[in-house]
Design an enzyme around this catalytic site. Sequence first.
Site, PDB file in Angstrom:
ATOM      1  N   PRO A  10       0.793  -1.228   0.000  1.00  0.00           N
ATOM      2  CA  PRO A  10       0.000   0.000   0.000  1.00  0.00           C
ATOM      3  C   PRO A  10       0.834   1.290   0.000  1.00  0.00           C
ATOM      4  CG  PRO A  10      -0.083  -1.079   2.146  1.00  0.00           C
ATOM      5  CD  PRO A  10       0.564  -2.040   1.209  1.00  0.00           C
ATOM      6  N   ASN A  11       0.309   2.252  -0.724  1.00  0.00           N
ATOM      7  CA  ASN A  11       0.868   3.606  -0.838  1.00  0.00           C
ATOM      8  C   ASN A  11       2.125   3.684  -1.700  1.00  0.00           C
ATOM      9  OD1 ASN A  11      -1.060   5.017   0.866  1.00  0.00           O
ATOM     10  ND2 ASN A  11      -0.164   3.831   2.544  1.00  0.00           N
ATOM     11  N   ARG A  18       5.314  10.844  -2.643  1.00  0.00           N
ATOM     12  CA  ARG A  18       5.095  10.484  -1.237  1.00  0.00           C
ATOM     13  C   ARG A  18       6.396  10.630  -0.429  1.00  0.00           C
ATOM     14  NH1 ARG A  18       4.773   4.371   1.148  1.00  0.00           N
ATOM     15  NH2 ARG A  18       4.243   4.953   3.274  1.00  0.00           N
ATOM     16  N   TYR A  23      11.452   8.289   0.956  1.00  0.00           N
ATOM     17  CA  TYR A  23      11.341   7.201  -0.017  1.00  0.00           C
ATOM     18  C   TYR A  23      12.001   7.488  -1.365  1.00  0.00           C
ATOM     19  CZ  TYR A  23       8.042   5.472   3.420  1.00  0.00           C
ATOM     20  OH  TYR A  23       7.482   5.020   4.592  1.00  0.00           O
ATOM     21  N   ASN A  75       7.781  -5.702  -1.152  1.00  0.00           N
ATOM     22  CA  ASN A  75       7.804  -4.587  -0.208  1.00  0.00           C
ATOM     23  C   ASN A  75       6.376  -4.508   0.340  1.00  0.00           C
ATOM     24  OD1 ASN A  75       7.804  -2.283   1.261  1.00  0.00           O
ATOM     25  ND2 ASN A  75       8.826  -0.999  -0.284  1.00  0.00           N
ATOM     26  N   ALA A  78       3.222  -0.876   4.802  1.00  0.00           N
ATOM     27  CA  ALA A  78       2.696  -0.876   6.176  1.00  0.00           C
ATOM     28  C   ALA A  78       2.247  -2.269   6.633  1.00  0.00           C
ATOM     29  CB  ALA A  78       1.546   0.110   6.286  1.00  0.00           C
ATOM     30  N   HIS A  81       4.176  -4.589   9.135  1.00  0.00           N
ATOM     31  CA  HIS A  81       4.102  -4.465  10.592  1.00  0.00           C
ATOM     32  C   HIS A  81       2.763  -4.949  11.160  1.00  0.00           C
ATOM     33  CE1 HIS A  81       7.446  -2.018   9.371  1.00  0.00           C
ATOM     34  NE2 HIS A  81       6.657  -1.153   8.774  1.00  0.00           N
ATOM     35  N   ASP A  88       0.889 -15.804   6.573  1.00  0.00           N
ATOM     36  CA  ASP A  88       0.307 -17.134   6.379  1.00  0.00           C
ATOM     37  C   ASP A  88       0.303 -17.548   4.904  1.00  0.00           C
ATOM     38  OD1 ASP A  88      -0.044 -17.530   9.050  1.00  0.00           O
ATOM     39  OD2 ASP A  88      -2.191 -17.108   9.078  1.00  0.00           O
ATOM     40  N   GLU A  99      12.128  -9.793   1.698  1.00  0.00           N
ATOM     41  CA  GLU A  99      11.404  -8.605   2.175  1.00  0.00           C
ATOM     42  C   GLU A  99      12.274  -7.385   1.870  1.00  0.00           C
ATOM     43  OE1 GLU A  99      10.398  -8.772   6.382  1.00  0.00           O
ATOM     44  OE2 GLU A  99      10.464  -6.583   6.477  1.00  0.00           O
ATOM     45  N   HIS A 101      12.626  -3.026   1.638  1.00  0.00           N
ATOM     46  CA  HIS A 101      12.148  -1.689   2.010  1.00  0.00           C
ATOM     47  C   HIS A 101      13.051  -0.622   1.420  1.00  0.00           C
ATOM     48  CE1 HIS A 101       9.407  -3.470   4.921  1.00  0.00           C
ATOM     49  NE2 HIS A 101      10.417  -4.232   5.305  1.00  0.00           N
ATOM     50  N   LEU A 102      12.423   0.465   0.995  1.00  0.00           N
ATOM     51  CA  LEU A 102      13.201   1.606   0.504  1.00  0.00           C
ATOM     52  C   LEU A 102      13.952   2.265   1.657  1.00  0.00           C
ATOM     53  CD1 LEU A 102      10.156   2.745  -1.502  1.00  0.00           C
ATOM     54  CD2 LEU A 102      12.367   2.477  -2.633  1.00  0.00           C
ATOM     55  N   SER A 103      13.245   2.506   2.763  1.00  0.00           N
ATOM     56  CA  SER A 103      13.851   3.178   3.915  1.00  0.00           C
ATOM     57  C   SER A 103      14.462   2.131   4.851  1.00  0.00           C
ATOM     58  CB  SER A 103      12.790   3.991   4.662  1.00  0.00           C
ATOM     59  OG  SER A 103      11.817   3.127   5.226  1.00  0.00           O
ATOM     60  N   ARG A 108      13.815   4.145  12.152  1.00  0.00           N
ATOM     61  CA  ARG A 108      12.599   4.962  12.154  1.00  0.00           C
ATOM     62  C   ARG A 108      11.789   4.712  13.434  1.00  0.00           C
ATOM     63  NH1 ARG A 108       9.668   4.564   6.549  1.00  0.00           N
ATOM     64  NH2 ARG A 108       8.644   6.379   7.459  1.00  0.00           N
ATOM     65  N   ARG A 112       7.891   0.311  13.392  1.00  0.00           N
ATOM     66  CA  ARG A 112       8.385  -0.233  12.112  1.00  0.00           C
ATOM     67  C   ARG A 112       9.469  -1.289  12.320  1.00  0.00           C
ATOM     68  NH1 ARG A 112       5.999   3.268   8.269  1.00  0.00           N
ATOM     69  NH2 ARG A 112       5.752   5.338   9.166  1.00  0.00           N
TER      70      ARG A 112
HETATM   71  C1  DQA Z   1       8.367   0.831   3.643  1.00  0.00           C
HETATM   72  C2  DQA Z   1       8.527   1.020   5.163  1.00  0.00           C
HETATM   73  C3  DQA Z   1       7.199   0.812   5.869  1.00  0.00           C
HETATM   74  O1  DQA Z   1       7.356   0.979   7.272  1.00  0.00           O
HETATM   75  C4  DQA Z   1       6.180   1.810   5.372  1.00  0.00           C
HETATM   76  O2  DQA Z   1       4.922   1.579   5.976  1.00  0.00           O
HETATM   77  C5  DQA Z   1       6.062   1.860   3.906  1.00  0.00           C
HETATM   78  C6  DQA Z   1       7.270   1.715   3.079  1.00  0.00           C
HETATM   79  C7  DQA Z   1       9.666   1.153   2.883  1.00  0.00           C
HETATM   80  O3  DQA Z   1       9.757   0.773   1.720  1.00  0.00           O
HETATM   81  O4  DQA Z   1      10.576   1.788   3.426  1.00  0.00           O
HETATM   82  O5  DQA Z   1       4.995   2.118   3.355  1.00  0.00           O
HETATM   83  O6  DQA Z   1       8.057  -0.535   3.410  1.00  0.00           O
END
Ligand code: DQA
Length: 153
Positions: A10-11, A18, A23, A75, A78, A81, A88, A99, A101-103, A108, A112
Site C-alpha cells: 500500500p501507498n 510520497r 522514499y 515490499n 505498512a 508491521h 500465512d 522482504e 524496504h526503501l527506507s 525509524r 516499524r
Molecule cells: C516501507 C517502510 C514501511 O514501514 C512503510 O509503511 C512503507 C514503506 C519502505 O519501503 O521503506 O509504506 O516498506
Amino acid sequence: MANVLVIHGPNLNLLGSREPEVYGADTLDAINQNLSQMAQQNGVNLQTFQSNNEGEIVSCIQQAANNQVDFIIINPAAYTHTSVAIRDAFLATRIPFIETHLSNVYAREEFRMHSYLSDIALGVVSGFGKTSYLLALEAAVIHCKQSVKQRTE
Ligand code: DQA
C-alpha cells in the site's frame, strides 16, 4: 527461465510524490522499469504487482504458487508491521521471498522495527532506496541459479 514476481504494498503507487525525503524521488513505474531491465539482462521473466489491499496481496501470493513463480520480492509497506494474513500466505505457498524496504525501517519509529515476515523470509534488504529492489533482484537471480544447479546435480 526463472519466474520472479515483485509485489509492492500500500501507498507505494504514490512513490515520487510520497515523502520523497524518506522514499526518494523515483516513481513506481521508474523502479519497475529498472527491475525489468535488470531481469532481461539476467534472463529472468519478471512480473510486477501493486495493491493497496491486503486481501489482493494474499490472493496474488496464492496465485503465484499456481503460476509457477519461483521467487517473490515483496515490499509489504505498512502490512509488514501488521499482516498475519500475508505471513500465512507465504507459509502456505512456501515460495521463497525477500522482504524489501526503501527506507531503513530500523532507523525509524519503533513500530516499524517489528515485521511479520522477516523471520520467514530468505533475507531482508532495507534502507537503500530503489537500490534495495535491485539488490533483492540480484540475490533472487543468484538463488534461482543455485536452485536449478542443485536440481540438476
Ligand atoms: C516501507 C517502510 C514501511 O514501514 C512503510 O509503511 C512503507 C514503506 C519502505 O519501503 O521503506 O509504506 O516498506
